[in-house]
Design a protein around this motif. Structure first.
Motif, mmCIF file in Angstrom:
data_model
loop_
_atom_site.group_PDB
_atom_site.id
_atom_site.type_symbol
_atom_site.label_atom_id
_atom_site.label_comp_id
_atom_site.label_asym_id
_atom_site.label_seq_id
_atom_site.Cartn_x
_atom_site.Cartn_y
_atom_site.Cartn_z
ATOM 1 N N GLY A 196 -86.773 96.988 96.572
ATOM 2 C CA GLY A 196 -86.525 98.394 96.792
ATOM 3 C C GLY A 196 -87.527 99.302 96.113
ATOM 4 N N ALA A 197 -87.257 100.583 96.230
ATOM 5 C CA ALA A 197 -88.048 101.615 95.565
ATOM 6 C C ALA A 197 -87.115 102.343 94.610
ATOM 7 N N LEU A 198 -87.652 102.741 93.474
ATOM 8 C CA LEU A 198 -86.825 103.367 92.442
ATOM 9 C C LEU A 198 -86.285 104.714 92.915
ATOM 10 N N ASP A 199 -84.972 104.849 92.855
ATOM 11 C CA ASP A 199 -84.331 106.107 93.212
ATOM 12 C C ASP A 199 -84.632 107.122 92.107
ATOM 13 N N ARG A 200 -85.400 108.161 92.445
ATOM 14 C CA ARG A 200 -85.843 109.127 91.434
ATOM 15 C C ARG A 200 -84.678 109.867 90.790
ATOM 16 N N ASP A 201 -83.556 109.983 91.513
ATOM 17 C CA ASP A 201 -82.394 110.667 90.928
ATOM 18 C C ASP A 201 -81.776 109.875 89.784
#
Ligand code: ZN
Length: 280
Positions: A196-201
């Protein structure tokens, strides 16, 4: 109950009736084969769901097709594609889906991040850090499997940060996270890797920092948490080691470079996915 067989996908999608789901859960506790089929289906599904993504750049599919048709130099690449997921993992996939997977890796250009946004459970990781188990309870990863994963884009290094030695590894969190634990007898470092990609929230209370030449997000404290993503994988380190060791550990792990050409990205992505499906 008999093996799940053709019901694996329906089970993963939550489409079985309640009694059938209960039966399946009971069966899964004792049948490694079916448990493995379920893990693979979940992983495949999570990878496929990353693809809702943007339209492929014009000409990309054409150039992929061109690569596929091209001779020797690229032959190995295409042979590997054909040997990969649908053929080796025993999962039914139509060739269109292979193209979709390839596209998912290939379109992730300099500014695009690969994969679903995921939010690692940082607080849980931190809470577990001082617990009795080295890593979250899960499906133990044998050393031979770690070696294989390590050669395929899921770093499972024997040593990190100089003198922190790997003490255990497991597939955790519904088998979707590789969890590794390192120690030098005094300090401990847990490393988590997931698609995945890091959820910035999820990193609002983290500070951006540069560590070991990588751009990472850091939350100081006991334990310190460091996280970043690179090319479709999110890495999270939870540790009480000193900063020098942590920096060295980060420098040993993949960092965002995005210099690869699309064919290289496709190849690396498929290698990584195939290795995981094989090992899961
Ligand atoms: Zn079974």
């Amino acid at each position: 109950m008999a093996h799940l067989g053709a019901d694996v996908a329906a089970f993963v999608d939550g489409q079985l009736s309640e009694p059938a789901t209960r039966e399946a859960l009971t069966h899964l506790q004792t049948c490694d084969d079916c448990a493995k089929a379920v893990r693979q289906q979940r992983l495949l599904k999570s990878r496929m769901s990353t693809v809702a993504a943007p339209e492929p750049p014009p000409g990309l599919m054409a150039s992929l097709a061109g690569l596929a048709a091209a001779p020797p130099e690229r032959d190995g690449w295409w042979v590997r594609v054909r040997r990969s997921v649908p053929f080796r993992a025993g999962v039914v996939l139509v060739s269109a889906s292979v193209a979709v997977v390839m596209t998912a890796y290939a379109v992730g250009g300099a500014d695009q991040r690969v994969g679903d946004e995921v939010a690692p459970p940082f607080n849980q990781y931190a809470a577990d850090f001082f617990g009795s188990t080295a890593v979250p309870a899960g499906h133990v990863i044998e050393d031979a499997t770690m070696t294989k994963l390590d050669g395929s884009g899921w770093p499972c290094l024997a040593t990190l940060g100089g003198d922190l030695h790997r003490v255990s590894g497991a597939f955790a969190d519904h088998q979707e996270v590789v969890a590794l634990s390192y120690s030098n007898g005094r300090s401990k470092l847990n490393l988590f890797e997931q698609n995945g990609a890091l959820d910035r929230d999820s990193i609002k209370d983290f500070e951006p920092a540069e560590m070991g030449g990588s751009d990472v997000w850091v939350r100081d404290g006991e334990p310190m948490v460091v996280t970043w993503d690179d090319d479709g994988v999110v890495y999270t380190i939870v540790t009480d080691a000193d900063r020098a060791r942590v920096e060295q550990a980060v420098s040993q792990l993949p960092r965002s470079t995005h210099h690869d050409s699309p064919p290289e990205r496709v190849r690396d992505g498929l290698d990584r996915m195939t290795a995981w499906l094989d090992a899961a």
